[in-house]
Motif scaffolding. Structure first.
Motif, PDB file in Angstrom:
ATOM      1  N   ASP A 264      10.466   1.673   5.810  1.00 13.37           N
ATOM      2  CA  ASP A 264       9.449   1.770   5.003  1.00 13.37           C
ATOM      3  C   ASP A 264       9.888   1.600   3.651  1.00 13.37           C
ATOM      4  O   ASP A 264       9.418   0.704   2.626  1.00 13.37           O
ATOM      5  CB  ASP A 264       8.627   3.113   4.979  1.00 13.37           C
ATOM      6  N   ALA A 265      11.093   2.209   3.129  1.00 13.43           N
ATOM      7  CA  ALA A 265      11.643   1.961   1.988  1.00 13.43           C
ATOM      8  C   ALA A 265      12.314   0.429   1.719  1.00 13.43           C
ATOM      9  O   ALA A 265      12.083  -0.049   0.762  1.00 13.43           O
ATOM     10  CB  ALA A 265      12.777   2.800   1.644  1.00 13.43           C
ATOM     11  N   LEU A 266      12.765  -0.127   2.892  1.00  7.88           N
ATOM     12  CA  LEU A 266      13.260  -1.399   2.650  1.00  7.88           C
ATOM     13  C   LEU A 266      12.203  -2.374   2.554  1.00  7.88           C
ATOM     14  O   LEU A 266      12.383  -3.375   1.731  1.00  7.88           O
ATOM     15  CB  LEU A 266      13.811  -1.850   4.177  1.00  7.88           C
ATOM     16  N   ALA A 267      11.134  -2.212   3.014  1.00  6.75           N
ATOM     17  CA  ALA A 267      10.062  -3.085   2.814  1.00  6.75           C
ATOM     18  C   ALA A 267       9.500  -2.985   1.359  1.00  6.75           C
ATOM     19  O   ALA A 267       8.946  -3.894   0.646  1.00  6.75           O
ATOM     20  CB  ALA A 267       8.672  -2.640   3.809  1.00  6.75           C
ATOM     21  N   VAL A 268       9.465  -1.727   0.977  1.00  3.03           N
ATOM     22  CA  VAL A 268       9.178  -1.337  -0.624  1.00  3.03           C
ATOM     23  C   VAL A 268      10.224  -2.043  -1.397  1.00  3.03           C
ATOM     24  O   VAL A 268       9.635  -2.893  -2.371  1.00  3.03           O
ATOM     25  CB  VAL A 268       8.892   0.009  -1.012  1.00  3.03           C
ATOM     26  N   VAL A 269      11.481  -2.109  -1.396  1.00  2.37           N
ATOM     27  CA  VAL A 269      12.459  -2.616  -2.192  1.00  2.37           C
ATOM     28  C   VAL A 269      12.139  -3.947  -2.149  1.00  2.37           C
ATOM     29  O   VAL A 269      12.163  -4.771  -3.027  1.00  2.37           O
ATOM     30  CB  VAL A 269      13.775  -2.153  -1.851  1.00  2.37           C
ATOM     31  N   GLN A 270      12.089  -4.813  -0.818  1.00  2.00           N
ATOM     32  CA  GLN A 270      11.914  -6.157  -0.693  1.00  2.00           C
ATOM     33  C   GLN A 270      10.676  -6.814  -1.555  1.00  2.00           C
ATOM     34  O   GLN A 270      10.624  -7.836  -1.867  1.00  2.00           O
ATOM     35  CB  GLN A 270      12.068  -6.528   0.432  1.00  2.00           C
TER      36      GLN A 270
ATOM     37  N   GLU B 140      14.056   4.416  -7.901  1.00  2.00           N
ATOM     38  CA  GLU B 140      12.689   4.636  -7.738  1.00  2.00           C
ATOM     39  C   GLU B 140      12.012   4.353  -6.408  1.00  2.00           C
ATOM     40  O   GLU B 140      10.845   4.864  -6.113  1.00  2.00           O
ATOM     41  CB  GLU B 140      12.141   3.725  -8.790  1.00  2.00           C
ATOM     42  N   TYR B 141      12.814   3.467  -5.858  1.00  3.21           N
ATOM     43  CA  TYR B 141      11.906   2.933  -4.619  1.00  3.21           C
ATOM     44  C   TYR B 141      12.693   3.298  -3.052  1.00  3.21           C
ATOM     45  O   TYR B 141      11.864   3.329  -2.209  1.00  3.21           O
ATOM     46  CB  TYR B 141      11.964   1.463  -4.683  1.00  3.21           C
ATOM     47  N   ALA B 142      13.652   4.064  -3.318  1.00  2.00           N
ATOM     48  CA  ALA B 142      14.543   4.429  -1.933  1.00  2.00           C
ATOM     49  C   ALA B 142      14.813   5.837  -2.236  1.00  2.00           C
ATOM     50  O   ALA B 142      15.051   6.563  -3.167  1.00  2.00           O
ATOM     51  CB  ALA B 142      15.803   3.588  -1.868  1.00  2.00           C
TER      52      ALA B 142
END
Length: 361
Positions: free
Chosen positions: A213-219, A331-333
Protein backbone atom coordinates in the motif's frame (compact mmCIF):
# COMPACT_ATOMS: atom_id res chain seq x y z
CA UNK A 1 51.34 28.02 4.19
CA UNK A 2 52.00 30.15 7.27
CA UNK A 3 49.42 28.07 9.15
CA UNK A 4 51.35 24.83 8.67
CA UNK A 5 54.77 26.42 9.32
CA UNK A 6 53.63 27.38 12.81
CA UNK A 7 52.47 23.82 13.48
CA UNK A 8 55.40 21.40 13.55
CA UNK A 9 55.30 18.08 11.71
CA UNK A 10 52.23 18.95 9.60
CA UNK A 11 51.35 19.86 6.06
CA UNK A 12 48.03 20.36 4.28
CA UNK A 13 46.80 18.53 1.19
CA UNK A 14 43.31 19.15 -0.23
CA UNK A 15 42.36 20.81 3.04
CA UNK A 16 43.34 17.77 5.15
CA UNK A 17 46.23 17.96 7.64
CA UNK A 18 48.97 15.33 7.38
CA UNK A 19 51.76 14.35 9.76
CA UNK A 20 55.29 14.33 8.36
CA UNK A 21 58.60 13.73 10.10
CA UNK A 22 62.05 12.72 8.88
CA UNK A 23 63.52 9.52 10.29
CA UNK A 24 66.87 10.18 12.04
CA UNK A 25 69.85 8.99 9.99
CA UNK A 26 71.00 6.48 12.62
CA UNK A 27 67.55 4.83 12.63
CA UNK A 28 66.85 4.67 8.89
CA UNK A 29 67.81 0.99 8.82
CA UNK A 30 64.62 0.30 10.79
CA UNK A 31 62.38 1.90 8.16
CA UNK A 32 61.45 1.39 4.51
CA UNK A 33 61.16 5.14 3.94
CA UNK A 34 63.28 8.08 5.14
CA UNK A 35 60.14 9.97 6.13
CA UNK A 36 57.01 9.06 8.10
CA UNK A 37 53.83 10.62 6.71
CA UNK A 38 50.16 9.87 7.25
CA UNK A 39 46.80 11.60 7.36
CA UNK A 40 45.71 13.20 10.63
CA UNK A 41 42.13 12.92 9.36
CA UNK A 42 41.07 16.44 10.23
CA UNK A 43 40.65 19.85 8.64
CA UNK A 44 41.01 21.60 11.99
CA UNK A 45 44.41 23.18 12.60
CA UNK A 46 43.94 22.95 16.36
CA UNK A 47 43.11 19.23 16.31
CA UNK A 48 45.89 18.56 13.80
CA UNK A 49 48.44 20.27 16.04
CA UNK A 50 47.42 18.14 19.03
CA UNK A 51 47.49 14.90 17.05
CA UNK A 52 50.81 15.73 15.44
CA UNK A 53 52.37 16.51 18.82
CA UNK A 54 51.07 13.21 20.24
CA UNK A 55 52.50 11.29 17.27
CA UNK A 56 55.84 13.11 17.58
CA UNK A 57 56.03 12.30 21.30
CA UNK A 58 55.31 8.63 20.59
CA UNK A 59 58.05 8.56 17.97
CA UNK A 60 60.54 10.26 20.32
CA UNK A 61 59.82 7.63 22.98
CA UNK A 62 60.13 4.73 20.55
CA UNK A 63 63.28 6.11 18.95
CA UNK A 64 64.80 6.42 22.40
CA UNK A 65 64.24 2.69 22.92
CA UNK A 66 65.72 1.89 19.51
CA UNK A 67 68.83 3.89 20.32
CA UNK A 68 69.14 2.11 23.67
CA UNK A 69 69.02 -1.37 22.18
CA UNK A 70 72.62 -1.25 20.98
CA UNK A 71 73.90 1.03 23.69
CA UNK A 72 74.99 0.46 27.24
CA UNK A 73 72.38 0.16 29.93
CA UNK A 74 72.40 3.33 32.06
CA UNK A 75 73.41 2.51 35.65
CA UNK A 76 74.50 -1.02 34.74
CA UNK A 77 77.52 -0.72 37.09
CA UNK A 78 75.12 -0.28 40.02
CA UNK A 79 73.25 -3.58 39.48
CA UNK A 80 73.81 -6.26 42.13
CA UNK A 81 75.47 -9.34 40.72
CA UNK A 82 72.88 -11.59 42.40
CA UNK A 83 70.01 -9.29 41.63
CA UNK A 84 67.94 -8.94 38.49
CA UNK A 85 69.48 -9.91 35.21
CA UNK A 86 70.16 -7.12 32.78
CA UNK A 87 67.43 -8.49 30.53
CA UNK A 88 64.93 -8.23 33.36
CA UNK A 89 66.14 -4.85 34.42
CA UNK A 90 66.10 -3.27 30.97
CA UNK A 91 62.76 -1.75 30.04
CA UNK A 92 62.67 -1.97 26.27
CA UNK A 93 59.99 -1.62 23.67
CA UNK A 94 58.58 -4.87 22.24
CA UNK A 95 61.02 -6.57 19.89
CA UNK A 96 59.91 -6.04 16.29
CA UNK A 97 61.18 -7.47 13.04
CA UNK A 98 63.33 -5.30 10.83
CA UNK A 99 60.82 -6.06 8.08
CA UNK A 100 57.94 -4.62 10.10
CA UNK A 101 56.30 -1.27 9.39
CA UNK A 102 54.10 1.06 11.39
CA UNK A 103 50.37 0.71 10.85
CA UNK A 104 50.27 4.18 9.29
CA UNK A 105 52.91 3.02 6.80
CA UNK A 106 50.97 -0.18 6.18
CA UNK A 107 47.98 1.89 5.09
CA UNK A 108 50.18 3.69 2.56
CA UNK A 109 51.50 0.37 1.21
CA UNK A 110 47.98 -1.03 0.95
CA UNK A 111 46.52 1.99 -0.85
CA UNK A 112 49.50 2.35 -3.17
CA UNK A 113 49.11 -1.20 -4.43
CA UNK A 114 45.41 -1.98 -3.98
CA UNK A 115 43.95 1.50 -4.23
CA UNK A 116 44.76 2.17 -7.88
CA UNK A 117 41.59 2.91 -9.76
CA UNK A 118 39.45 2.46 -6.65
CA UNK A 119 36.94 5.12 -5.55
CA UNK A 120 37.70 7.63 -2.85
CA UNK A 121 35.46 5.68 -0.46
CA UNK A 122 37.90 2.75 -0.65
CA UNK A 123 40.76 5.00 0.46
CA UNK A 124 38.68 6.64 3.18
CA UNK A 125 37.60 3.28 4.59
CA UNK A 126 41.21 2.10 4.94
CA UNK A 127 42.38 5.36 6.50
CA UNK A 128 39.39 5.66 8.83
CA UNK A 129 39.43 2.03 10.03
CA UNK A 130 43.16 1.99 10.73
CA UNK A 131 42.85 5.45 12.23
CA UNK A 132 40.49 3.97 14.80
CA UNK A 133 43.23 1.47 15.72
CA UNK A 134 45.82 4.23 16.05
CA UNK A 135 43.49 6.29 18.22
CA UNK A 136 42.80 3.32 20.52
CA UNK A 137 46.19 1.58 20.63
CA UNK A 138 48.77 3.91 19.11
CA UNK A 139 50.67 3.72 15.81
CA UNK A 140 52.75 0.59 16.36
CA UNK A 141 54.71 -1.78 14.19
CA UNK A 142 52.48 -4.55 12.88
CA UNK A 143 54.10 -7.29 14.92
CA UNK A 144 54.00 -5.14 18.06
CA UNK A 145 50.20 -5.29 18.24
CA UNK A 146 48.83 -7.90 20.65
CA UNK A 147 45.50 -9.56 21.26
CA UNK A 148 45.05 -7.14 24.17
CA UNK A 149 45.38 -4.29 21.65
CA UNK A 150 42.78 -5.92 19.41
CA UNK A 151 40.39 -6.28 22.34
CA UNK A 152 40.98 -2.67 23.36
CA UNK A 153 40.24 -1.68 19.75
CA UNK A 154 36.99 -3.64 19.88
CA UNK A 155 35.98 -1.93 23.11
CA UNK A 156 36.77 1.47 21.58
CA UNK A 157 34.52 0.73 18.60
CA UNK A 158 31.70 -0.31 20.93
CA UNK A 159 32.20 2.93 22.89
CA UNK A 160 31.84 4.84 19.61
CA UNK A 161 28.40 3.28 19.23
CA UNK A 162 29.16 1.25 16.11
CA UNK A 163 26.73 -1.54 15.26
CA UNK A 164 27.86 -5.13 14.89
CA UNK A 165 27.74 -4.93 11.09
CA UNK A 166 29.81 -1.73 11.06
CA UNK A 167 32.39 -3.32 13.36
CA UNK A 168 32.60 -6.29 11.01
CA UNK A 169 33.43 -3.96 8.11
CA UNK A 170 36.02 -2.06 10.15
CA UNK A 171 37.73 -5.22 11.41
CA UNK A 172 37.69 -6.64 7.89
CA UNK A 173 39.43 -3.55 6.53
CA UNK A 174 42.05 -3.57 9.30
CA UNK A 175 42.80 -7.25 8.67
CA UNK A 176 43.06 -6.63 4.93
CA UNK A 177 45.51 -3.75 5.41
CA UNK A 178 47.70 -5.51 7.96
CA UNK A 179 47.76 -8.87 6.16
CA UNK A 180 48.60 -7.27 2.82
CA UNK A 181 51.36 -5.04 4.22
CA UNK A 182 52.85 -7.96 6.15
CA UNK A 183 52.87 -10.08 2.99
CA UNK A 184 54.48 -7.29 0.98
CA UNK A 185 57.19 -6.87 3.61
CA UNK A 186 57.79 -10.61 3.94
CA UNK A 187 56.81 -10.43 7.60
CA UNK A 188 55.95 -13.60 9.51
CA UNK A 189 52.78 -12.26 11.04
CA UNK A 190 49.97 -13.69 13.14
CA UNK A 191 47.20 -11.14 12.90
CA UNK A 192 45.85 -10.26 16.38
CA UNK A 193 42.81 -8.59 14.78
CA UNK A 194 41.51 -11.95 13.54
CA UNK A 195 39.07 -13.93 15.64
CA UNK A 196 38.11 -11.06 17.95
CA UNK A 197 34.75 -11.72 19.57
CA UNK A 198 31.93 -9.16 19.53
CA UNK A 199 28.17 -9.31 19.08
CA UNK A 200 27.69 -9.07 15.34
CA UNK A 201 23.95 -8.55 15.73
CA UNK A 202 24.23 -5.62 18.16
CA UNK A 203 22.41 -2.56 16.87
CA UNK A 204 21.58 -4.26 13.56
CA UNK A 205 17.99 -3.71 12.48
CA UNK A 206 16.12 -5.90 10.03
CA UNK A 207 15.78 -4.55 6.52
CA UNK A 208 12.24 -3.26 6.09
CA UNK A 209 10.57 -3.75 2.69
CA UNK A 210 8.12 -1.10 1.49
CA UNK A 211 4.58 -2.50 2.01
CA UNK A 212 2.38 -2.79 -1.09
CA UNK A 213 0.00 0.00 0.00
CA UNK A 214 2.87 2.38 0.77
CA UNK A 215 4.55 1.45 -2.54
CA UNK A 216 1.40 2.49 -4.41
CA UNK A 217 1.27 5.81 -2.53
CA UNK A 218 4.95 6.58 -3.23
CA UNK A 219 4.60 5.75 -6.92
CA UNK A 220 1.47 7.89 -7.19
CA UNK A 221 3.34 10.81 -5.65
CA UNK A 222 6.16 10.29 -8.16
CA UNK A 223 3.70 10.69 -11.04
CA UNK A 224 2.11 13.70 -9.39
CA UNK A 225 5.35 15.60 -8.79
CA UNK A 226 6.94 14.38 -12.06
CA UNK A 227 10.50 15.65 -11.61
CA UNK A 228 13.92 14.05 -11.95
CA UNK A 229 14.13 13.08 -8.27
CA UNK A 230 10.81 11.27 -8.45
CA UNK A 231 11.84 9.58 -11.73
CA UNK A 232 14.77 8.13 -9.81
CA UNK A 233 12.45 6.84 -7.07
CA UNK A 234 10.09 5.32 -9.62
CA UNK A 235 12.97 3.71 -11.52
CA UNK A 236 14.30 2.03 -8.40
CA UNK A 237 10.85 1.08 -7.07
CA UNK A 238 9.98 -1.24 -9.97
CA UNK A 239 13.45 -2.60 -10.77
CA UNK A 240 15.11 -3.23 -7.39
CA UNK A 241 18.30 -1.57 -8.67
CA UNK A 242 20.68 -0.13 -6.13
CA UNK A 243 20.28 3.62 -5.84
CA UNK A 244 23.87 4.28 -6.97
CA UNK A 245 23.36 2.03 -10.00
CA UNK A 246 20.35 4.05 -11.11
CA UNK A 247 21.75 7.48 -10.19
CA UNK A 248 24.91 6.88 -12.24
CA UNK A 249 23.13 5.75 -15.41
CA UNK A 250 23.50 7.55 -18.72
CA UNK A 251 20.66 8.06 -21.17
CA UNK A 252 22.37 5.53 -23.44
CA UNK A 253 22.04 2.93 -20.67
CA UNK A 254 18.28 2.96 -21.32
CA UNK A 255 17.81 0.76 -24.38
CA UNK A 256 14.68 0.50 -26.51
CA UNK A 257 14.26 -3.00 -27.90
CA UNK A 258 12.87 -3.92 -31.33
CA UNK A 259 9.50 -4.82 -29.82
CA UNK A 260 9.20 -1.40 -28.18
CA UNK A 261 10.03 -2.59 -24.66
CA UNK A 262 12.78 -0.94 -22.61
CA UNK A 263 15.59 -2.29 -20.49
CA UNK A 264 18.39 -0.71 -18.48
CA UNK A 265 21.99 -1.78 -18.96
CA UNK A 266 23.70 -1.84 -15.59
CA UNK A 267 27.40 -1.50 -16.37
CA UNK A 268 30.39 -0.02 -14.54
CA UNK A 269 31.38 3.53 -15.45
CA UNK A 270 34.43 5.62 -14.51
CA UNK A 271 32.17 7.80 -12.36
CA UNK A 272 30.24 4.92 -10.77
CA UNK A 273 31.57 1.46 -10.01
CA UNK A 274 29.38 -1.57 -9.36
CA UNK A 275 29.37 -3.41 -6.06
CA UNK A 276 30.33 -6.76 -7.59
CA UNK A 277 31.19 -8.19 -10.99
CA UNK A 278 27.87 -10.04 -10.91
CA UNK A 279 26.05 -6.70 -10.65
CA UNK A 280 26.42 -6.25 -14.42
CA UNK A 281 23.02 -7.09 -15.85
CA UNK A 282 20.15 -5.99 -18.08
CA UNK A 283 17.04 -4.99 -16.11
CA UNK A 284 13.58 -4.93 -17.78
CA UNK A 285 11.81 -1.61 -17.33
CA UNK A 286 8.14 -2.15 -16.64
CA UNK A 287 5.46 -0.40 -14.64
CA UNK A 288 6.59 2.84 -13.02
CA UNK A 289 10.20 2.16 -14.03
CA UNK A 290 9.15 2.32 -17.71
CA UNK A 291 7.26 5.56 -17.07
CA UNK A 292 10.38 7.07 -15.46
CA UNK A 293 12.59 5.89 -18.33
CA UNK A 294 10.26 7.42 -20.91
CA UNK A 295 10.29 10.73 -19.03
CA UNK A 296 14.10 10.67 -18.91
CA UNK A 297 14.42 10.00 -22.65
CA UNK A 298 11.86 12.70 -23.48
CA UNK A 299 13.91 15.44 -21.84
CA UNK A 300 15.72 17.89 -24.11
CA UNK A 301 19.15 18.15 -22.51
CA UNK A 302 22.79 18.24 -23.51
CA UNK A 303 23.79 16.06 -20.56
CA UNK A 304 24.44 12.39 -21.25
CA UNK A 305 23.41 11.50 -17.71
CA UNK A 306 19.96 10.27 -16.80
CA UNK A 307 20.22 12.24 -13.55
CA UNK A 308 22.61 15.20 -14.09
CA UNK A 309 22.04 16.67 -10.61
CA UNK A 310 23.87 13.70 -9.06
CA UNK A 311 26.67 13.62 -11.63
CA UNK A 312 28.20 17.09 -11.49
CA UNK A 313 31.69 15.85 -10.54
CA UNK A 314 33.86 12.90 -11.54
CA UNK A 315 31.89 10.59 -9.21
CA UNK A 316 28.17 9.93 -8.86
CA UNK A 317 26.94 11.50 -5.62
CA UNK A 318 24.73 8.64 -4.49
CA UNK A 319 24.98 9.78 -0.86
CA UNK A 320 23.26 13.06 -1.71
CA UNK A 321 20.54 11.19 -3.59
CA UNK A 322 20.03 8.81 -0.66
CA UNK A 323 19.77 11.61 1.91
CA UNK A 324 17.30 13.67 -0.12
CA UNK A 325 15.06 10.81 -1.23
CA UNK A 326 15.00 9.03 2.14
CA UNK A 327 13.89 12.29 3.73
CA UNK A 328 11.14 12.71 1.14
CA UNK A 329 9.91 9.10 1.56
CA UNK A 330 9.35 9.48 5.32
CA UNK A 331 6.00 11.17 4.68
CA UNK A 332 4.65 8.29 2.59
CA UNK A 333 6.30 5.10 3.88
CA UNK A 334 6.42 3.44 7.33
CA UNK A 335 9.30 4.13 9.70
CA UNK A 336 12.45 2.28 8.75
CA UNK A 337 11.71 2.27 5.02
CA UNK A 338 14.44 3.76 2.82
CA UNK A 339 15.36 3.73 -0.84
CA UNK A 340 17.20 0.47 -0.23
CA UNK A 341 13.92 -1.04 0.98
CA UNK A 342 12.71 -1.22 -2.62
CA UNK A 343 15.27 -3.99 -3.23
CA UNK A 344 13.75 -6.05 -0.45
CA UNK A 345 10.26 -5.28 -1.74
CA UNK A 346 11.23 -6.51 -5.18
CA UNK A 347 12.53 -9.78 -3.76
CA UNK A 348 9.26 -10.30 -1.89
CA UNK A 349 7.20 -9.44 -4.97
CA UNK A 350 9.15 -11.93 -7.09
CA UNK A 351 8.87 -14.60 -4.40
CA UNK A 352 5.10 -14.02 -4.25
CA UNK A 353 4.72 -14.95 -7.95
CA UNK A 354 6.99 -17.99 -7.44
CA UNK A 355 9.80 -16.61 -9.59
CA UNK A 356 12.78 -19.02 -9.67
CA UNK A 357 15.49 -18.02 -7.20
CA UNK A 358 18.20 -17.78 -9.89
CA UNK A 359 16.09 -15.22 -11.77
CA UNK A 360 15.42 -13.35 -8.52
CA UNK A 361 19.18 -13.14 -7.93
Amino acid sequence: MSETISRPFTFVKDGIFYFSRRVPNELKSHYTSPRIAFSLRTRSARIAEARARKAADQLDEYWYHLRCQDGKLPGKHMLREQGLSSAEATAQAPVVSSASVLLSEAVGIYLQQKGKGRPVTFHRAAERSCGYVIDACGDKHLDAYTKADANAFRDALIARGLSGSSMTRVFGTVRAVTNFAASEQGLDFTNPFAGVYYDRTAGVSDRTPVPADALAVVQAQCRSLDDDMRWLVALVSDTGMRLAEAAGMTRDDIVRNNDGSLHARVRPHPWRRLKTKGSERDVPLEGEARWAAERILAQQTESRFAFPRYNKTDATNANAASAALNKWMKEYAPAGCTMHSFRHSMRERLRAVECPSDIVD
